[in-house]
Motif scaffolding. Structure first.
Motif, short mmCIF file in Angstrom:
data_model
loop_
_atom_site.label_atom_id
_atom_site.label_comp_id
_atom_site.label_asym_id
_atom_site.label_seq_id
_atom_site.Cartn_x
_atom_site.Cartn_y
_atom_site.Cartn_z
N UNK A 5 34.96 22.43 41.44
CA UNK A 5 36.12 21.91 42.16
C UNK A 5 37.27 22.87 42.28
N UNK A 6 37.21 24.02 41.60
CA UNK A 6 38.34 24.95 41.61
C UNK A 6 38.62 25.48 43.00
N UNK A 7 37.55 25.77 43.77
CA UNK A 7 37.77 26.31 45.10
C UNK A 7 38.17 25.24 46.11
N UNK A 8 38.18 23.99 45.67
CA UNK A 8 38.69 22.91 46.51
C UNK A 8 40.18 22.70 46.31
N UNK A 9 40.60 22.75 45.06
CA UNK A 9 41.98 22.38 44.73
C UNK A 9 42.79 23.48 44.09
N UNK A 10 42.14 24.54 43.62
CA UNK A 10 42.86 25.58 42.91
C UNK A 10 43.40 25.08 41.58
N UNK A 11 44.45 25.68 41.06
CA UNK A 11 44.98 25.29 39.75
C UNK A 11 45.48 23.85 39.70
N UNK A 64 31.24 42.22 55.67
CA UNK A 64 32.54 42.63 55.13
C UNK A 64 33.25 41.43 54.48
N UNK A 65 33.16 40.26 55.12
CA UNK A 65 33.75 39.05 54.54
C UNK A 65 33.15 38.76 53.17
N UNK A 66 31.83 38.83 53.10
CA UNK A 66 31.14 38.54 51.84
C UNK A 66 31.55 39.54 50.76
N UNK A 67 31.60 40.80 51.12
CA UNK A 67 31.96 41.83 50.13
C UNK A 67 33.39 41.62 49.63
N UNK A 68 34.30 41.26 50.54
CA UNK A 68 35.69 41.03 50.14
C UNK A 68 35.79 39.85 49.18
N UNK A 69 35.11 38.77 49.51
CA UNK A 69 35.12 37.59 48.64
C UNK A 69 34.54 37.91 47.27
N UNK A 70 33.44 38.64 47.26
CA UNK A 70 32.78 38.96 46.00
C UNK A 70 33.61 39.87 45.12
N UNK A 111 43.30 34.53 41.86
CA UNK A 111 42.01 34.65 42.54
C UNK A 111 41.92 33.61 43.66
N UNK A 112 42.28 32.36 43.33
CA UNK A 112 42.23 31.28 44.31
C UNK A 112 43.16 31.58 45.49
N UNK A 113 44.33 32.09 45.20
CA UNK A 113 45.29 32.36 46.27
C UNK A 113 44.78 33.44 47.23
N UNK A 114 44.05 34.40 46.70
CA UNK A 114 43.48 35.45 47.56
C UNK A 114 42.35 34.89 48.42
N UNK A 115 41.54 34.01 47.84
CA UNK A 115 40.50 33.34 48.63
C UNK A 115 41.13 32.47 49.71
N UNK A 116 42.20 31.79 49.34
CA UNK A 116 42.91 30.94 50.30
C UNK A 116 43.45 31.75 51.48
N UNK A 117 43.90 32.95 51.19
CA UNK A 117 44.43 33.81 52.26
C UNK A 117 43.33 34.18 53.25
N UNK A 123 37.63 25.71 50.17
CA UNK A 123 36.36 25.12 49.75
C UNK A 123 35.26 25.40 50.77
N UNK A 124 35.60 25.32 52.06
CA UNK A 124 34.61 25.64 53.09
C UNK A 124 34.18 27.10 53.01
N UNK A 125 35.13 27.97 52.71
CA UNK A 125 34.83 29.40 52.61
C UNK A 125 33.90 29.66 51.43
N UNK A 126 34.21 29.07 50.28
CA UNK A 126 33.38 29.27 49.09
C UNK A 126 31.99 28.69 49.29
N UNK A 127 31.91 27.54 49.93
CA UNK A 127 30.62 26.91 50.18
C UNK A 127 29.82 27.68 51.22
#
Length: 345
Positions: free
Chosen positions: A216-222, A307-313, A251-257, A267-271
């Motif tokens: 659930x972390x990638x859905x709601x963050x902290x 490139x998207x995948x590498x950045x996320x990873x 980490x979450x904030x960077x994924x959110x960006x 959450x859609x991005x992580x999934x």
């Protein structure tokens, strides 16, 4: 992008024995506890019916969820002709006895657990039956041998293992084909990629990814931690403790960006990242809300470049804290004794 009603959930082959499931499944654990108290039964039945109507037909449960009440819930939800529209997966092996967490793999327990699950689910056959965790007291060949009998008797169709080591998977597969391995796989839980995923692919075994949203972390963050109810075991996970949470918040904030840039939710991005791991992978995000389920389906339309995948990873690689306080009851500690040591009682 917001979830779209037009998104059609595709079908994939899971394993090499002809089993076909929706490319995204529904983890049902949170409906009956673990993430706080059980949710109202009518609401959960409505959610399951909505999932099926949207094309999510792979339902994942266990006799341990509740315990038992999640299977009963699923059984009620599948009345009125819905049984034939779903791929039903459940599990055995876990129990609490005298306050202790016990894992079982002996033949008598396997058979009794299967019979009990069939009754609670009110079905004649379970599509995919997992050993939920590996009993390190019992050679895996013995456990799989009993599951093979259940296949031959028509009580289960396919066999799966959850949190099994590569050597355990190989030994099990030599007794009877293993159709699926269930494991934790997400942006921030990637240790399975070194040995477990290659072993599955070598043997033609499907991969079912639980907790693809980092519990659930990638859905709601902290904010997730602030809203957890009493009894939610995530409160005690190392990654959610104060000393790690502040770091993981960044980490979450960077994924959110990145998600904002791509026009989707975190959450859609992580999934979507999990979906992009291959057409032999079926993530089973859990939810208790229809709007979250629709959002999860929307992840199927999120396209990621290399490139998207590498950045996320690269971002997620910096996660702090282990996924559990101890590696006990995970694939890292799942090897079983050799078959030659087994003396049946």
């Amino acid at each position: 992008m917001a979830a779209s009603e037009e998104v059609k959930v595709p079908r994939i082959k899971l394993g090499s024995q002809g089993f076909e499931v929706s490319a995204q499944g529904l983890g049902c654990m949170g409906m009956s506890g673990s993430y706080g108290p059980p949710k109202p039964e009518p609401d959960m039945i409505k959610l399951i019916h909505h999932a099926i109507s949207r094309g999510i037909t792979h339902l994942d449960t266990s006799d341990f969820y509740g315990p038992h009440i999640n299977e009963i819930l699923i059984g009620k939800a599948l009345k009125e002709g819905l049984r034939e529209k779903v791929e039903l997966a459940t599990k055995f092996a876990l129990s609490f006895e005298n306050g202790n967490f016990i894992i079982h793999g002996d033949p008598a327990y396997v058979r009794a657990a299967c019979e009990a699950s069939l009754k609670r689910l009110d079905v004649d056959c379970i599509d995919l039956y997992y050993q939920h965790r590996i009993d390190t007291r019992v050679p895996i060949e013995v456990t799989i041998g009993e599951l093979k009998k259940l296949v031959e008797e028509g009580k289960i169709k396919y066999i799966g293992l959850s949190e099994a080591s590569a050597s355990t998977i190989r030994r099990a597969h030599a007794v009877h084909p293993i159709t699926a391995i269930q494991l934790e796989w997400s942006l921030w839980s990637r240790d399975v990629e070194e040995e477990i995923i290659p072993t599955c692919r070598e043997l033609g075994i499907g991969i079912v990814a639980y907790s693809p949203l980092g519990q659930g972390f990638f859905s709601s963050g902290p904010k997730l931690i602030e809203n957890l109810t009493e009894g939610d075991y995530r409160k005690y996970q190392p990654r959610f403790q104060a000393e790690n949470l502040e770091h993981n918040k960044n980490l979450y904030e960077r994924v959110n960006a990145i998600a904002s840039r791509k026009g989707c939710t975190p959450s859609q991005l992580a999934l979507a990242w999990v979906h992009h791991q291959g057409n032999d992978v079926c993530p089973i995000p859990g939810t208790t809300k229809i709007q979250n389920l629709d959002q999860n389906i929307g992840a199927l339309s999120v396209k990621l470049s290399a490139e998207d995948k590498a950045e996320l990873e690269s971002i997620a690689a910096a996660v702090k804290g282990n996924r559990y306080a101890t590696d006990a009851n995970t694939w890292k500690t799942s090897d079983t004794p050799p078959l030659s040591t087994w003396k049946s009682t």
